[in-house]
Enzyme design. Structure first.
Site, mmCIF file in Angstrom:
data_model
loop_
_atom_site.group_PDB
_atom_site.id
_atom_site.type_symbol
_atom_site.label_atom_id
_atom_site.label_comp_id
_atom_site.label_asym_id
_atom_site.label_seq_id
_atom_site.Cartn_x
_atom_site.Cartn_y
_atom_site.Cartn_z
ATOM 1 N N LYS A 150 1.726 -9.372 -7.029
ATOM 2 C CA LYS A 150 1.201 -9.214 -8.386
ATOM 3 C C LYS A 150 2.179 -9.850 -9.361
ATOM 4 O O LYS A 150 3.394 -9.780 -9.179
ATOM 5 C CB LYS A 150 0.948 -7.751 -8.708
ATOM 6 C CG LYS A 150 2.130 -6.875 -8.511
ATOM 7 C CD LYS A 150 1.776 -5.409 -8.594
ATOM 8 C CE LYS A 150 2.952 -4.600 -8.059
ATOM 9 N NZ LYS A 150 2.716 -3.217 -7.906
ATOM 10 N N LYS A 182 -5.714 -9.378 -12.192
ATOM 11 C CA LYS A 182 -5.384 -8.017 -11.761
ATOM 12 C C LYS A 182 -6.026 -7.073 -12.773
ATOM 13 O O LYS A 182 -5.569 -6.946 -13.902
ATOM 14 C CB LYS A 182 -3.873 -7.797 -11.690
ATOM 15 C CG LYS A 182 -3.527 -6.426 -11.149
ATOM 16 C CD LYS A 182 -2.060 -6.299 -10.820
ATOM 17 C CE LYS A 182 -1.755 -5.029 -10.014
ATOM 18 N NZ LYS A 182 -2.167 -3.796 -10.654
HETATM 19 P P1 AMP Z 1 -0.333 -2.237 -7.057
HETATM 20 O O1 AMP Z 1 -0.966 -0.899 -7.100
HETATM 21 O O2 AMP Z 1 0.382 -2.618 -8.306
HETATM 22 O O3 AMP Z 1 0.423 -2.455 -5.809
HETATM 23 O O4 AMP Z 1 -1.511 -3.275 -7.028
HETATM 24 C C1 AMP Z 1 -2.584 -3.033 -6.274
HETATM 25 C C2 AMP Z 1 -3.629 -2.393 -7.130
HETATM 26 O O5 AMP Z 1 -4.093 -3.319 -8.090
HETATM 27 C C3 AMP Z 1 -4.796 -2.057 -6.270
HETATM 28 O O6 AMP Z 1 -4.698 -0.727 -5.823
HETATM 29 C C4 AMP Z 1 -5.979 -2.272 -7.155
HETATM 30 O O7 AMP Z 1 -6.384 -1.016 -7.650
HETATM 31 C C5 AMP Z 1 -5.464 -3.099 -8.312
HETATM 32 N N1 AMP Z 1 -6.120 -4.390 -8.450
HETATM 33 C C6 AMP Z 1 -6.595 -4.882 -9.603
HETATM 34 N N2 AMP Z 1 -7.115 -6.088 -9.449
HETATM 35 C C7 AMP Z 1 -6.988 -6.404 -8.139
HETATM 36 C C8 AMP Z 1 -7.335 -7.533 -7.355
HETATM 37 N N3 AMP Z 1 -7.914 -8.608 -7.886
HETATM 38 N N4 AMP Z 1 -7.024 -7.489 -6.043
HETATM 39 C C9 AMP Z 1 -6.419 -6.408 -5.494
HETATM 40 N N5 AMP Z 1 -6.075 -5.318 -6.178
HETATM 41 C C10 AMP Z 1 -6.345 -5.304 -7.496
#
Ligand code: AMP
Length: 553
Positions: A403, A236
């Site tokens: 995540k 991530k």
């Molecule tokens: P969240 O915002 O915590 O729901 O997680 C999604 C965000 O993580 C996305 O908007 C991306 O900007 C970020 N992200 C970072 N690495 C990844 C990945 N490998 N796959 C998808 N999203 C990612």
């Protein structure tokens, strides 16, 4: 074309604009109505009744939006502009003259105002409109501008109302909305007789799509169990989401908030150029890096995105890396309904390997742990675990993407507190949590889109990041109530604003973008884990610390 009394389109209905009073009356009713079904019917009735040109604005207004979320213009209408505007005209005795179409025109006009004297021009435009509304209509107009309709109608419910009014399948309406991102456009298309079927709506290159988002999982093991066999495990990356749209030579880049960032990120345009396809929509993450390619803190990256009138960091000052992790369209084929396995395979075909987010497909904990340790070792937040069969759901936070990252903790300052309800009514028990804003971080602040929402957010040197009533024992609530009354600077019906003095340790699941707070951030699932009255305020977190904390952006 034969001229008729009805004009050029004999088949189209006569233009009969709807009085804004009808919108106001619907909102009154919606506020009273209980239950989703009743509210949906109320909203559907209005949508079915309004004139053709009023369908888009009516749907947006019902959802509490003035402009389409894809409209990059700002309205800049807050309580002070509204107050000035009220002074411009006299409250008419009758009102009821302006229609929904009139209001939509004024909204559009306001969005076009810019430059010197714009405050005055906004007030004049609004004053003209207020002069044609009675008091009740004026109150609803104000509530609309301030984001305070409080009818209990959210975007999802407006979509259901559109489905009902258009006699269309609710899933088709939702999908069209995922692809177009604007309830207004969906309403206009769904309710028109002469538009192609809503089921045919497709994504359009050059027009941003809502981001698919992840839920948090307890730990790797639960994430793997939930994601099913051969899940994708990826680092991530701690940066900002981007989508790169390519149409031949034309490459455009959009942020997670759907604003265009092509000019701030020439590197992303170059990534678009490198894709081996005429047309493509690829999704990935951009993050700031040091000379060794290690990720740098999130606020560094933000220096690349400053507004035009501020100094924007150059490419050389803040180098970035870009890694792609999804492909939503390639050469005429939209892939969002295909499984991730398929989308990833297509992405690997058209993007050079060094532009891909590394991904391991596995069901084994040990392998996933290796990715996790490696990601953390490289300075990334944790991992994403994605179900192999999952489709791409624009704009949705779901459990197909999970995540996994360490729980977050920050020391925050209590800036205010609200009296509780029920069992907690004797206590100041809902705490306004804030961060410090040192002078050199003031450029991280933003104007809340809903001005006047939170008086405490306006305190100099501090900004709110959330509220919580969770985590404390009854005894601690009692202690906090006494202490906060001592610190109270301003008393309100709802509670107190206090001098910034008391620090609490707060854990939370993630940091979200927020247009409600000046910090631009809101903590998700915040919980107080300790009262740190031993800690000085100068040791509490800053707005940059919150921005740097892993979480959705
Ligand atoms: P969240 O915002 O915590 O729901 O997680 C999604 C965000 O993580 C996305 O908007 C991306 O900007 C970020 N992200 C970072 N690495 C990844 C990945 N490998 N796959 C998808 N999203 C990612």
């Amino acid at each position: 074309m034969a001229g008729t009394l009805l004009g050029r389109h004999p088949a189209s209905p006569l233009l009969v604009p709807t009085p804004f009073a009808r919108f106001a009356a619907t909102c009154d009713a919606l506020r009273q109505l209980d239950g989703r079904n009743a509210k949906r019917e109320g909203a559907a009735e209005l949508l079915a009744a309004v004139d053709r040109d009023e369908r888009a604005p009516t749907a947006r207004f019902l959802a509490g939006q003035t402009l389409s979320p894809l409209d990059e213009r700002d309205l800049n209408v807050g309580s002070s502009v509204l107050a000035d505007a009220a002074g411009e005209g006299q409250t008419p005795l009758f009102g009821g003259e302006a229609t929904i179409a009139d209001v939509a025109r004024v909204v559009d006009g306001l969005a076009d105002v810019s430059g010197t004297g714009s405050g005055q021009r906004r007030s004049a435009l609004l004053g003209g409109l207020l002069g044609r509304l009675d008091e009740d209509e004026q109150a609803w107009l104000r509530a609309l501008f301030l984001g305070e309709l409080r009818t209990g109608v959210q975007e999802g419910l407006v979509l259901d109302a559109i489905a009902e009014a258009a006699d269309e399948d609710a899933e088709i309406v939702r999908r069209a909305h995922q692809l177009r991102g604007d309830v207004g456009e969906v309403a206009a298309r769904a309710l028109a007789d002469d538009e192609p079927p809503l089921a045919d709506v497709d994504l359009e290159l050059g027009r941003p799509l809502g981001p698919m988002l992840a839920e948090k999982a307890e730990d790797l093991e639960t994430a793997l169990a939930e994601a099913g066999p051969r899940a994708f495990v990826e680092p991530k990356l701690d940066g900002a989401r981007i989508q790169i749209h390519r149409r031949g030579e034309d490459v455009r880049v959009f942020s997670r908030r759907l604003t265009e960032v092509t000019d701030s990120l020439p590197e992303a345009r170059e990534v678009g150029d490198q894709l081996d396809a005429e047309q493509a929509l690829a999704v990935g993450e951009v993050y700031a890096v040091d000379e060794d390619g290690r990720p740098r803190p999130f606020p560094d990256l933000m220096r690349r995105f400053r507004r035009e009138h501020e100094r924007r960091a150059s490419r050389a000052e803040v180098p970035v890396a870009i890694r792609l992790f999804d492909l939503l369209h390639v050469d005429g084929t939209t892939l969002i309904d295909d499984a991730l396995t398929e989308r990833r395979a297509r992405l690997e075909e058209l993007a050079p390997e060094d532009l891909l987010t590394p991904a391991v497909q596995t069901s084994r904990l040990a392998e996933a742990e290796t990715v996790y340790d490696q990601a953390q070792g490289e300075g990334h937040e944790g991992v994403m675990v994605k179900a192999a069969e999952s489709t791409y759901e624009p704009g949705r936070r779901g459990r197909s993407w999970l995540k996994v990252k360490p729980a977050e903790t920050l020391d925050l300052i209590v800036l205010g507190a609200e009296w509780g309800h029920g069992r907690r009514s004797e206590w100041l028990s809902n705490y306004h949590l804030g961060v410090r804003v040192p002078d050199d971080q003031r450029d991280l602040l933003q104007e809340p889109s809903q001005p006047g929402q939170d008086p405490v957010t306006r305190r100099e040197g501090h900004a709110m990041v959330g509220k919580t009533f969770k985590g404390l024992t009854d005894e601690q609530f009692g202690w906090m109530t006494d202490r906060l009354q001592e610190l109270a600077e301003t008393e309100h019906g709802w509670g107190v604003e206090v001098a910034p003095s008391l620090v609490v340790e707060v854990t939370f699941e993630a940091v979200q973008d927020s247009s409600k707070y000046r910090s631009g951030h809101a903590l998700r699932f915040a919980r107080i884990t300790a009262i740190r009255d031993d800690k000085p305020v100068r040791g509490a977190a800053t707005v940059a610390d919150v921005a740097a904390t892993g979480g959705p952006r």
